[in-house]
Design a protein around this motif. Structure first.
Motif, PDB file in Angstrom:
ATOM      1  N   MET A  44       0.809  -1.219   0.000  1.00 56.29           N
ATOM      2  CA  MET A  44       0.000   0.000   0.000  1.00 56.29           C
ATOM      3  C   MET A  44       0.843   1.271   0.000  1.00 56.29           C
ATOM      4  O   MET A  44       0.321   2.373   0.006  1.00 56.29           O
ATOM      5  CB  MET A  44      -0.917   0.007   1.220  1.00 56.29           C
ATOM      6  N   GLU A  46       3.516   4.294  -1.205  1.00 60.57           N
ATOM      7  CA  GLU A  46       3.548   5.134  -2.389  1.00 60.57           C
ATOM      8  C   GLU A  46       4.786   4.818  -3.236  1.00 60.57           C
ATOM      9  O   GLU A  46       4.681   4.624  -4.450  1.00 60.57           O
ATOM     10  CB  GLU A  46       3.562   6.616  -1.995  1.00 60.57           C
ATOM     11  N   THR A  62       2.292  10.611   4.611  1.00 62.82           N
ATOM     12  CA  THR A  62       2.157   9.548   3.622  1.00 62.82           C
ATOM     13  C   THR A  62       2.499   8.229   4.313  1.00 62.82           C
ATOM     14  O   THR A  62       3.130   8.212   5.389  1.00 62.82           O
ATOM     15  CB  THR A  62       3.107   9.748   2.439  1.00 62.82           C
ATOM     16  N   TYR A  63       2.100   7.126   3.718  1.00 61.24           N
ATOM     17  CA  TYR A  63       2.418   5.823   4.306  1.00 61.24           C
ATOM     18  C   TYR A  63       3.933   5.609   4.324  1.00 61.24           C
ATOM     19  O   TYR A  63       4.493   5.078   5.281  1.00 61.24           O
ATOM     20  CB  TYR A  63       1.733   4.718   3.499  1.00 61.24           C
ATOM     21  N   TYR A 252      -5.954   5.756   7.471  1.00 55.98           N
ATOM     22  CA  TYR A 252      -5.253   5.970   6.206  1.00 55.98           C
ATOM     23  C   TYR A 252      -5.679   4.943   5.163  1.00 55.98           C
ATOM     24  O   TYR A 252      -6.016   5.296   4.023  1.00 55.98           O
ATOM     25  CB  TYR A 252      -3.742   5.895   6.416  1.00 55.98           C
ATOM     26  N   ASN A 255      -9.300   5.414   3.983  1.00 53.50           N
ATOM     27  CA  ASN A 255      -9.406   6.527   3.037  1.00 53.50           C
ATOM     28  C   ASN A 255      -8.788   6.178   1.687  1.00 53.50           C
ATOM     29  O   ASN A 255      -9.316   6.547   0.634  1.00 53.50           O
ATOM     30  CB  ASN A 255      -8.748   7.776   3.615  1.00 53.50           C
ATOM     31  N   LYS A 256      -7.672   5.472   1.727  1.00 49.94           N
ATOM     32  CA  LYS A 256      -6.994   5.077   0.493  1.00 49.94           C
ATOM     33  C   LYS A 256      -7.888   4.188  -0.357  1.00 49.94           C
ATOM     34  O   LYS A 256      -7.997   4.360  -1.584  1.00 49.94           O
ATOM     35  CB  LYS A 256      -5.710   4.335   0.839  1.00 49.94           C
ATOM     36  N   GLU A 259     -10.487   6.029  -2.451  1.00 50.14           N
ATOM     37  CA  GLU A 259     -10.056   6.902  -3.526  1.00 50.14           C
ATOM     38  C   GLU A 259     -10.261   6.226  -4.882  1.00 50.14           C
ATOM     39  O   GLU A 259      -9.736   5.135  -5.112  1.00 50.14           O
ATOM     40  CB  GLU A 259      -8.585   7.281  -3.368  1.00 50.14           C
ATOM     41  N   PHE A 262      -7.085   5.062  -6.614  1.00 52.88           N
ATOM     42  CA  PHE A 262      -6.282   3.975  -6.044  1.00 52.88           C
ATOM     43  C   PHE A 262      -6.528   2.663  -6.777  1.00 52.88           C
ATOM     44  O   PHE A 262      -5.602   1.895  -7.033  1.00 52.88           O
ATOM     45  CB  PHE A 262      -6.594   3.808  -4.551  1.00 52.88           C
TER      46      PHE A 262
END
Length: 304
Positions: A44, A46, A62-63, A252, A255-256, A259, A262
């Motif tokens: 997951m 970035e 950010t992750y 997180y 929410n991801k 999107e 995503f």
């Protein structure tokens, strides 16, 4: 450079790992298969290939940044510094070791891991970056560390000691390979004090706590500290960082998943796996209240 996206080959490997997990009776193979389900394209993150829950100071990170922050906290707990010889147990894809080499400048880091895919990936990266004289990765168990007594200044384990069979054997081995005055530090997962039985966990997103955590490791932070002392360590500190880990991590990922963009970045198979795992975020939120996340440090006495 962005991490690789999931390929058809990785999807096939994920399915193979799932079959391996369901058929495996050996504990090591079960743990291996869980991690083999998540090659770099099935993460997951970035850009990185970090594989931990992250430390979320503000909840807006950010992750990648949250996971690297957790690696930084662990290095702080270990008092990692220039010139140290470090052993990293259960290193995942090794991102933290490359980060520590740059930010803390130890003399050398040796990584051990029971998952061949992780060893191959981290070793290939070290080769590409020309740092094999300082970073080495090998297939080995943290409960049977293949190094002589008094070899390391620091032994660390970033979110992997809950799998060790059992963790107390790892404590004993870490004590053995540390030099007098050396430090063991872990970022680890245990139940909150007075939490219910592990079998009560029903959320699929953290179902692996039932599948790949040795029952002998399922005790709270106070027992954790006691067991470090019983292994011979002094200056033991076991602190919870739970509020900065689980809930912001859950928020997180939730929410991801929502999107629209995503879904385009991952394979259809992986997206379906995620949908199933995160089908009930409210249940996950409740159950995570009973799961602790700790940071520990302990020192081998100078006269040991």
């Amino acid at each position: 450079m962005a991490r690789p996206q999931a390929s058809f080959r990785e999807d096939v490997r994920m399915l193979g790992a799932l079959v391996k997990f369901r058929m495996a009776k050996d504990w090591t193979k079960k743990v291996q298969s869980i991690y083999e389900m998540y090659p770099p394209g099935h993460l997951m993150t970035e850009n990185s290939t970090y594989f931990n829950q992250g430390y979320w100071e503000t909840g807006k990170e950010t992750y990648d940044d949250a996971q690297q922050a957790l690696a930084g906290l662990l290095a702080d707990a270990a008092k990692m510094q220039a010139g140290d010889v470090v052993l990293d147990c259960g290193f995942g894809y090794g991102d933290q070791d490359f980060y520590w080499m740059e930010s803390r400048q130890p003399k050398r880091i040796n990584g051990i891991n029971i998952t061949p895919q992780h060893v191959e990936y981290a070793s290939a990266r070290a080769e590409r970056e020309g740092v094999t004289d300082k970073l080495t990765f090998q297939l080995a168990s943290a409960t049977e560390i293949p190094f002589p007594d008094n070899t390391f200044d620091r032994v660390v384990s970033l979110e992997s000691a809950m799998h060790y069979q059992p963790r107390t054997k790892f404590f004993e081995e870490a004590f053995r390979v540390l030099r007098p005055g050396g430090v063991l530090a872990t970022a680890d997962i245990v139940p909150m004090p007075h939490a219910g039985p592990r079998e009560d966990i029903k959320s699929h997103a953290i179902g692996w706590l039932n599948w790949t955590v040795d029952e002998r490791n399922w005790h709270d932070r106070d027992v954790y500290a006691t067991k470090l002392g019983e292994a011979g360590f002094e200056d033991v500190d076991v602190s919870t960082i739970q509020p900065k880990v689980w809930e912001p991590w859950r928020a997180y990922i939730t929410n991801k998943m929502a999107e629209p963009e995503f879904k385009k970045t991952v394979s259809k198979l992986y997206y379906r796996v995620l949908q199933k795992a995160w089908a009930n975020p409210d249940l996950l939120k409740r159950e995570l209240e009973d799961v602790d996340y700790i940071l520990s440090s302990a020192t081998k006495p100078l006269d040991a």
